[in-house]
Design a protein around this motif. Structure first.
Motif, PDB file in Angstrom:
ATOM      1  N   LYS A 252       0.837  -1.199   0.000  1.00  0.00           N
ATOM      2  CA  LYS A 252       0.000   0.000   0.000  1.00  0.00           C
ATOM      3  C   LYS A 252       0.874   1.252   0.000  1.00  0.00           C
ATOM      4  N   PHE A 253       0.275   2.382  -0.384  1.00  0.00           N
ATOM      5  CA  PHE A 253       1.038   3.620  -0.442  1.00  0.00           C
ATOM      6  C   PHE A 253       0.793   4.437   0.813  1.00  0.00           C
ATOM      7  N   TYR A 254       1.898   4.770   1.512  1.00  0.00           N
ATOM      8  CA  TYR A 254       1.858   5.600   2.710  1.00  0.00           C
ATOM      9  C   TYR A 254       2.621   6.899   2.447  1.00  0.00           C
ATOM     10  N   GLY A 255       2.135   7.987   3.038  1.00  0.00           N
ATOM     11  CA  GLY A 255       2.829   9.267   2.939  1.00  0.00           C
ATOM     12  C   GLY A 255       2.891   9.944   4.288  1.00  0.00           C
ATOM     13  N   GLY A 256       4.065  10.438   4.657  1.00  0.00           N
ATOM     14  CA  GLY A 256       4.216  11.134   5.922  1.00  0.00           C
ATOM     15  C   GLY A 256       3.401  12.416   5.938  1.00  0.00           C
ATOM     16  N   THR A 257       2.776  12.705   7.076  1.00  0.00           N
ATOM     17  CA  THR A 257       1.920  13.878   7.165  1.00  0.00           C
ATOM     18  C   THR A 257       2.723  15.166   7.125  1.00  0.00           C
ATOM     19  N   THR A 258       2.189  16.151   6.413  1.00  0.00           N
ATOM     20  CA  THR A 258       2.792  17.486   6.337  1.00  0.00           C
ATOM     21  C   THR A 258       1.820  18.544   6.845  1.00  0.00           C
ATOM     22  N   ASN A 259       0.765  18.103   7.526  1.00  0.00           N
ATOM     23  CA  ASN A 259      -0.298  19.021   7.939  1.00  0.00           C
ATOM     24  C   ASN A 259      -0.066  19.625   9.318  1.00  0.00           C
ATOM     25  N   THR A 260       1.181  19.745   9.726  1.00  0.00           N
ATOM     26  CA  THR A 260       1.504  20.363  11.001  1.00  0.00           C
ATOM     27  C   THR A 260       2.862  21.033  10.883  1.00  0.00           C
ATOM     28  N   TRP A 261       3.305  21.678  11.946  1.00  0.00           N
ATOM     29  CA  TRP A 261       4.612  22.339  11.979  1.00  0.00           C
ATOM     30  C   TRP A 261       5.704  21.308  11.781  1.00  0.00           C
ATOM     31  N   GLN A 304      -0.865  -2.785 -14.310  1.00  0.00           N
ATOM     32  CA  GLN A 304      -1.216  -1.502 -14.922  1.00  0.00           C
ATOM     33  C   GLN A 304      -0.542  -0.362 -14.161  1.00  0.00           C
ATOM     34  N   PHE A 305      -0.258   0.707 -14.895  1.00  0.00           N
ATOM     35  CA  PHE A 305       0.274   1.913 -14.259  1.00  0.00           C
ATOM     36  C   PHE A 305      -0.874   2.676 -13.605  1.00  0.00           C
ATOM     37  N   VAL A 306      -0.623   3.164 -12.391  1.00  0.00           N
ATOM     38  CA  VAL A 306      -1.687   3.817 -11.638  1.00  0.00           C
ATOM     39  C   VAL A 306      -1.235   5.183 -11.164  1.00  0.00           C
ATOM     40  N   ARG A 307      -2.240   5.978 -10.841  1.00  0.00           N
ATOM     41  CA  ARG A 307      -2.034   7.379 -10.453  1.00  0.00           C
ATOM     42  C   ARG A 307      -2.300   7.564  -8.961  1.00  0.00           C
ATOM     43  N   ILE A 308      -1.350   8.253  -8.282  1.00  0.00           N
ATOM     44  CA  ILE A 308      -1.529   8.656  -6.886  1.00  0.00           C
ATOM     45  C   ILE A 308      -1.201  10.144  -6.810  1.00  0.00           C
ATOM     46  N   ASN A 309      -2.126  10.942  -6.303  1.00  0.00           N
ATOM     47  CA  ASN A 309      -1.877  12.382  -6.145  1.00  0.00           C
ATOM     48  C   ASN A 309      -1.653  12.719  -4.681  1.00  0.00           C
ATOM     49  N   ILE A 310      -0.808  13.730  -4.454  1.00  0.00           N
ATOM     50  CA  ILE A 310      -0.500  14.173  -3.098  1.00  0.00           C
ATOM     51  C   ILE A 310      -1.289  15.453  -2.836  1.00  0.00           C
ATOM     52  N   TYR A 311      -2.506  15.294  -2.367  1.00  0.00           N
ATOM     53  CA  TYR A 311      -3.348  16.437  -2.014  1.00  0.00           C
ATOM     54  C   TYR A 311      -3.313  16.613  -0.493  1.00  0.00           C
ATOM     55  N   GLY A 312      -2.179  17.092   0.020  1.00  0.00           N
ATOM     56  CA  GLY A 312      -2.002  17.122   1.464  1.00  0.00           C
ATOM     57  C   GLY A 312      -1.629  15.746   1.952  1.00  0.00           C
ATOM     58  N   SER A 313      -2.517  14.789   1.750  1.00  0.00           N
ATOM     59  CA  SER A 313      -2.232  13.379   2.007  1.00  0.00           C
ATOM     60  C   SER A 313      -2.428  12.620   0.698  1.00  0.00           C
ATOM     61  N   PRO A 314      -1.786  11.455   0.555  1.00  0.00           N
ATOM     62  CA  PRO A 314      -1.881  10.729  -0.719  1.00  0.00           C
ATOM     63  C   PRO A 314      -3.292  10.220  -0.988  1.00  0.00           C
ATOM     64  N   MET A 315      -3.687  10.284  -2.260  1.00  0.00           N
ATOM     65  CA  MET A 315      -4.986   9.762  -2.685  1.00  0.00           C
ATOM     66  C   MET A 315      -4.772   8.851  -3.894  1.00  0.00           C
ATOM     67  N   TYR A 316      -5.287   7.632  -3.780  1.00  0.00           N
ATOM     68  CA  TYR A 316      -5.122   6.638  -4.847  1.00  0.00           C
ATOM     69  C   TYR A 316      -6.240   6.814  -5.866  1.00  0.00           C
ATOM     70  N   PHE A 317      -5.857   7.071  -7.130  1.00  0.00           N
ATOM     71  CA  PHE A 317      -6.826   7.235  -8.206  1.00  0.00           C
ATOM     72  C   PHE A 317      -6.771   6.104  -9.230  1.00  0.00           C
ATOM     73  N   GLY A 318      -5.849   5.179  -9.043  1.00  0.00           N
ATOM     74  CA  GLY A 318      -5.788   4.038  -9.948  1.00  0.00           C
ATOM     75  C   GLY A 318      -5.600   4.432 -11.392  1.00  0.00           C
ATOM     76  N   THR A 319      -6.494   3.957 -12.241  1.00  0.00           N
ATOM     77  CA  THR A 319      -6.400   4.259 -13.677  1.00  0.00           C
ATOM     78  C   THR A 319      -7.384   5.354 -14.084  1.00  0.00           C
ATOM     79  N   GLN A 320      -7.650   6.291 -13.170  1.00  0.00           N
ATOM     80  CA  GLN A 320      -8.502   7.437 -13.502  1.00  0.00           C
ATOM     81  C   GLN A 320      -7.675   8.458 -14.285  1.00  0.00           C
ATOM     82  N   TYR A 321      -7.350   8.086 -15.488  1.00  0.00           N
ATOM     83  CA  TYR A 321      -6.648   8.953 -16.423  1.00  0.00           C
ATOM     84  C   TYR A 321      -6.979   8.462 -17.824  1.00  0.00           C
ATOM     85  N   SER A 322      -6.652   9.260 -18.823  1.00  0.00           N
ATOM     86  CA  SER A 322      -6.933   8.883 -20.213  1.00  0.00           C
ATOM     87  C   SER A 322      -5.690   8.283 -20.844  1.00  0.00           C
TER      88      SER A 322
END
Length: 483
Positions: A252-261, A304-322
């Protein structure tokens, strides 16, 4: 009526008198002496803008002050220490600053105030103090010797201090080492956030100033989770420019939090993984467009190649791309296993995949995950150097478009545009386990049994050996540095 006429005459008389006085005043020549006797301003020399101070050693700053009577000079020194409980404890008086530097290995803002006691005038001079330790500059090398993880420190003069972790902490590192990261928030420039040594199932964080294992949470990889999983299997973890780690753990994809000092103990800790039904291969690419970060990953079950965006915290979008140019290959239906993946300048991505017959293919594509979301296939071809690619292959890509690949005890420069291959000149004694680019990408570092080899890869150079550093215990796995 008569009263109004008199009032009007009075007003006219006052107006004429004012104009007359104004005219007379304009003809008057001011012969006064208005020379102002300004007080003398001090001239301060031998005061630099930045001083380095070794923690525990003496710091002496003794500027020369001229321009005013020495008997009228009073000097006050102030060091701004955000972590100090009593700020006034770092205020001093005297013509020179003479202290034992007992602060941390951080950069502090300081000020000299010069007062002319004869007239009370004050003059201010700002400078900075950079605290240092014996480990403030140098490289750290993670290696494995007879199955035991080792850490070595290389001083700026290339002297090697092997087994430094055991010597300082009195214990061994976790087995199966993978990475060592020097974490610092590149956007704030705040105090370095530590070294992380990552192994397959564990990890420890070290203080950058003394290499002591952090005693407070999160001092271990297990402690770096708000809610740790029962088992930890690290696929890979990479350093994000904000000074946190991101990557694949337990598929699974984990991302360290950046939502604090970024000086908070919780900064960089892992929350829950990016939600979704997937299992990732270890290979990932962190890519950025205008500081908008996204991740290219590979779902190994659906291939398959998949998409993960870093919107503050990581969000898995899978193959939500063209997918674009699917006649070349379909990124949502690759049908092969990912072995290695590199990217050049956040644009061209090269993936090396293996089919069911063991053949290695090179896939080139461009992924735009910052909108419009698409993956554009560029080419698919049988890779010309089949023997190079396996799960242990070391491979790095440079901004000028070359891919460097280590095969056994040799390093090759590969141009994916024309498939030209060139062997670098440096002679390396044994199989290579580490391949790393220096910050300026003019030097390529290869690690093999007991040594590091620094090669010149500037334009026009063919990988000539610049230097060799020996004394590394075992086989190098990864390295990092502070300059």
């Amino acid at each position: 009526m008569k009263r109004d006429v008199n009032k009007l005459r009075a007003i006219l008389f006052a107006a004429v008198l004012s104009l007359t006085l104004l005219a007379l005043g304009s003809c008057y020549k001011d012969k006064g002496n208005y020379v102002i006797d300004m007080p003398g301003e001090p001239q301060v020399t031998d005061l630099d803008t930045l001083y380095e101070a070794s923690v525990g050693d003496s710091l002496i700053i003794a500027p020369k002050i001229t321009g005013i009577d020495a008997a009228s000079v009073k000097c006050n020194w102030r060091i701004d220490v955000p972590e100090a409980i009593v700020p006034e404890a770092n205020h001093y008086e005297g013509a020179a600053l003479r202290i034992v530097f007992g602060l941390q290995a951080k950069r502090y803002t300081a000020r000299l105030t010069v007062t002319n006691t004869a007239n009370g005038m004050k003059y201010f001079y700002n400078f900075k103090i950079q605290g240092t330790t014996a480990f403030s500059r140098g490289s750290l090398v993670l290696s494995v010797q007879n199955g035991v993880s080792k850490l070595s420190f290389i001083k700026p003069d290339n002297t090697v201090q092997p087994n430094i972790y055991e010597a300082i902490n009195g214990e061994s590192l976790p087995p199966d080492p993978l990475h060592i990261h020097y974490l610092k928030n590149q956007f704030t420039g705040n105090t370095p956030l530590g070294y992380w040594i990552i192994s397959r199932q564990a990890g420890v964080r070290l203080d950058v100033n003394n290499l002591v294992k952090e005693a407070v949470k999160p001092g271990t990889l297990h402690d770096n989770f708000f809610l740790a999983p029962s088992t930890i299997d690290v696929g890979s973890l990479i350093a994000h420019p904000q000074g946190v780690m991101m990557g694949v753990i337990n598929g699974k994809f984990y991302g360290g939090t950046t939502n604090t000092w970024d000086q908070s103990n919780t900064y960089g800790m892992f929350g829950t993984y990016a939600d979704g039904d997937y299992e990732l291969a270890p290979e990932i690419i962190l890519t950025a467009v205008d500081n908008n970060f996204s991740v290219i990953a590979f779902e190994k079950n659906k291939k398959q190649f998949v998409r993960i965006n870093i919107y503050g915290s990581p969000m898995y979008f899978g193959t939500q791309y063209s997918p674009v140019n699917t006649e070349i290959f379909d990124p949502t239906k690759v049908g092969m296993d990912l072995i290695r993946m590199v990217q050049i300048n956040s644009t061209d991505t090269y993936a090396y995949v293996k089919d069911s017959n063991g053949n290695i293919y090179e896939l080139k594509f461009n992924a735009n995950f910052n909108g419009p979301f698409m993956v554009t296939a560029v080419h698919k071809r049988l890779f010309s150097k089949q023997e190079w690619i396996n799960e242990r292959t070391k491979m790095v890509a440079t901004r000028n478009g070359y891919i460097y690949v280590a095969y056994k005890n040799q390093v090759f420069r590969y141009n994916p545009l024309n498939q030209q291959v060139e062997q670098l000149k440096a002679a390396i004694k044994s199989d290579i386990g580490l391949l790393k680019l220096d910050d300026d990408e003019n030097t390529l570092i290869a690690g093999a049994e007991g040594a590091l080899y620094y090669m010149d890869i500037r334009v026009g150079q063919q990988g000539e050996l610049l230097k060799t550093i020996e004394g590394i215990p075992g086989n190098p796995v990864d390295m990092t540095w502070r300059k």
